[in-house]
Write a protein that holds these residues in place. Structure first.
Motif, mmCIF file in Angstrom:
data_model
loop_
_atom_site.group_PDB
_atom_site.id
_atom_site.type_symbol
_atom_site.label_atom_id
_atom_site.label_comp_id
_atom_site.label_asym_id
_atom_site.label_seq_id
_atom_site.Cartn_x
_atom_site.Cartn_y
_atom_site.Cartn_z
ATOM 1 N N SER A 34 -19.516 -1.632 -12.553
ATOM 2 C CA SER A 34 -19.804 -0.741 -11.421
ATOM 3 C C SER A 34 -18.555 -0.609 -10.545
ATOM 4 O O SER A 34 -17.582 -1.335 -10.723
ATOM 5 N N MET A 35 -18.602 0.327 -9.626
ATOM 6 C CA MET A 35 -17.474 0.518 -8.717
ATOM 7 C C MET A 35 -17.842 0.005 -7.332
ATOM 8 O O MET A 35 -18.988 0.113 -6.913
ATOM 9 N N VAL A 36 -16.846 -0.539 -6.643
ATOM 10 C CA VAL A 36 -17.039 -1.119 -5.323
ATOM 11 C C VAL A 36 -15.976 -0.534 -4.392
ATOM 12 O O VAL A 36 -14.804 -0.484 -4.738
ATOM 13 N N SER A 37 -16.397 -0.103 -3.198
ATOM 14 C CA SER A 37 -15.458 0.445 -2.216
ATOM 15 C C SER A 37 -15.502 -0.371 -0.942
ATOM 16 O O SER A 37 -16.555 -0.878 -0.557
ATOM 17 N N ARG A 38 -14.341 -0.465 -0.306
ATOM 18 C CA ARG A 38 -14.253 -1.139 0.983
ATOM 19 C C ARG A 38 -13.077 -0.570 1.761
ATOM 20 O O ARG A 38 -12.106 -0.096 1.171
ATOM 21 N N PRO A 39 -13.155 -0.625 3.098
ATOM 22 C CA PRO A 39 -12.069 -0.059 3.908
ATOM 23 C C PRO A 39 -10.875 -1.006 3.997
ATOM 24 O O PRO A 39 -11.027 -2.224 4.031
ATOM 25 N N LEU A 40 -9.688 -0.387 4.022
ATOM 26 C CA LEU A 40 -8.441 -1.115 4.238
ATOM 27 C C LEU A 40 -7.534 -0.283 5.127
ATOM 28 O O LEU A 40 -7.510 0.953 5.013
ATOM 29 N N GLN A 41 -6.775 -0.943 5.975
ATOM 30 C CA GLN A 41 -5.796 -0.252 6.810
ATOM 31 C C GLN A 41 -4.533 -0.010 5.989
ATOM 32 O O GLN A 41 -3.945 -0.956 5.456
ATOM 33 N N THR A 42 -4.130 1.250 5.888
ATOM 34 C CA THR A 42 -2.891 1.574 5.193
ATOM 35 C C THR A 42 -1.739 1.278 6.140
ATOM 36 O O THR A 42 -1.668 1.834 7.235
ATOM 37 N N GLY A 47 9.015 4.153 -0.095
ATOM 38 C CA GLY A 47 9.866 5.079 -0.828
ATOM 39 C C GLY A 47 9.716 5.022 -2.333
ATOM 40 O O GLY A 47 10.280 5.847 -3.043
ATOM 41 N N ASN A 48 8.938 4.057 -2.829
ATOM 42 C CA ASN A 48 8.676 3.945 -4.269
ATOM 43 C C ASN A 48 7.379 4.653 -4.670
ATOM 44 O O ASN A 48 6.930 4.511 -5.798
ATOM 45 N N GLY A 49 6.766 5.368 -3.730
ATOM 46 C CA GLY A 49 5.500 6.038 -4.033
ATOM 47 C C GLY A 49 4.335 5.081 -4.072
ATOM 48 O O GLY A 49 3.344 5.318 -4.764
ATOM 49 N N GLU A 50 4.430 3.986 -3.304
ATOM 50 C CA GLU A 50 3.342 3.004 -3.244
ATOM 51 C C GLU A 50 2.748 2.968 -1.837
ATOM 52 O O GLU A 50 3.479 2.945 -0.845
ATOM 53 N N LEU A 51 1.416 2.945 -1.785
ATOM 54 C CA LEU A 51 0.697 2.726 -0.529
ATOM 55 C C LEU A 51 0.546 1.213 -0.379
ATOM 56 O O LEU A 51 0.240 0.513 -1.351
ATOM 57 N N VAL A 52 0.778 0.710 0.826
ATOM 58 C CA VAL A 52 0.880 -0.728 1.051
ATOM 59 C C VAL A 52 -0.171 -1.192 2.051
ATOM 60 O O VAL A 52 -0.358 -0.577 3.105
ATOM 61 N N PHE A 53 -0.828 -2.309 1.705
ATOM 62 C CA PHE A 53 -1.900 -2.897 2.512
ATOM 63 C C PHE A 53 -1.695 -4.407 2.559
ATOM 64 O O PHE A 53 -1.083 -4.988 1.675
ATOM 65 N N PHE A 54 -2.285 -5.053 3.567
ATOM 66 C CA PHE A 54 -2.445 -6.505 3.566
ATOM 67 C C PHE A 54 -3.892 -6.780 3.191
ATOM 68 O O PHE A 54 -4.803 -6.032 3.581
ATOM 69 N N THR A 55 -4.110 -7.857 2.471
ATOM 70 C CA THR A 55 -5.468 -8.284 2.159
ATOM 71 C C THR A 55 -5.477 -9.785 1.929
ATOM 72 O O THR A 55 -4.428 -10.428 1.914
ATOM 73 N N ALA A 56 -6.660 -10.328 1.754
ATOM 74 C CA ALA A 56 -6.824 -11.769 1.561
ATOM 75 C C ALA A 56 -6.754 -12.118 0.074
ATOM 76 O O ALA A 56 -7.393 -11.470 -0.758
#
Length: 177
Positions: A34-42, A47-56
């Motif tokens: 199944s798929m699971v969604s959760r919010p994250l602050q971007t 510059g490498n075309g990557e979106l970056v987040f902090f997580t646990a």
């Protein structure tokens, strides 16, 4: 969100679309399929075309990404009627330079030991491609266009939609899907 100069026109456009939308819904694949969604602050679009987040490090999403790195990020700005769906591949690291650059005091709520919290990791999503939808004009113009569309047999232009290619993938065919 910190947005770096991007290597391609499509990634630059994606940065424009995401600018001002701080929260993404990250969707991963759970162990049962199944798929699971959760919010994250971007935190950044590097510059490498990557979106970056902090997580646990001990979060379930980390296990899910380890099992299947294909993820989706959904962004929405209902006020501006701008919506973006980003497909990509996720990876986790503990890059100290990234943590130092993007750390802010409000993150201490999630990581009580600060930048040195052993549970703090960097989640990166390399953009594969993206789809977007944005309404034309302001709210009044959109309402009038919608009303005209309801009363007419002619299609009404309610805005733009499109696809953008990412970086680091041999995915020209994937971007057209």
């Amino acid at each position: 969100m910190k947005i770096a100069i991007q290597a391609t026109e499509d990634l630059r456009r994606l940065g424009e679309l995401l600018d001002g939308i701080e929260t993404a819904m990250l969707t991963t694949h759970a162990a049962d399929g199944s798929m699971v969604s959760r919010p994250l602050q971007t935190l950044a679009f590097d510059g490498n075309g990557e979106l970056v987040f902090f997580t646990a490090a001990d979060s379930r999403k980390i296990d899910e990404v380890a099992d299947d790195a294909d993820v989706n990020l959904a962004y929405a700005d209902p006020h501006a009627q701008r919506f973006v769906s980003v497909r990509g591949r996720a990876r986790v690291d503990r890059d100290r330079a990234t943590i130092e650059e993007l750390w802010s005091m409000p993150q201490k709520i999630f990581f009580p030991d600060g930048k040195d919290d052993p549970n703090l990791v960097v989640l990166r999503v390399r953009v594969r491609d993206a789809a977007y939808w944005e309404a034309a004009g302001n709210f009044v113009a959109r309402a009038l266009d919608f009303a005209r569309g309801m009363l007419s047999e002619e299609p009404t232009d309610l805005g733009k939609q499109g696809r953008l290619a990412g970086s680091g993938f041999d995915s020209a065919g994937d971007a057209a899907r």
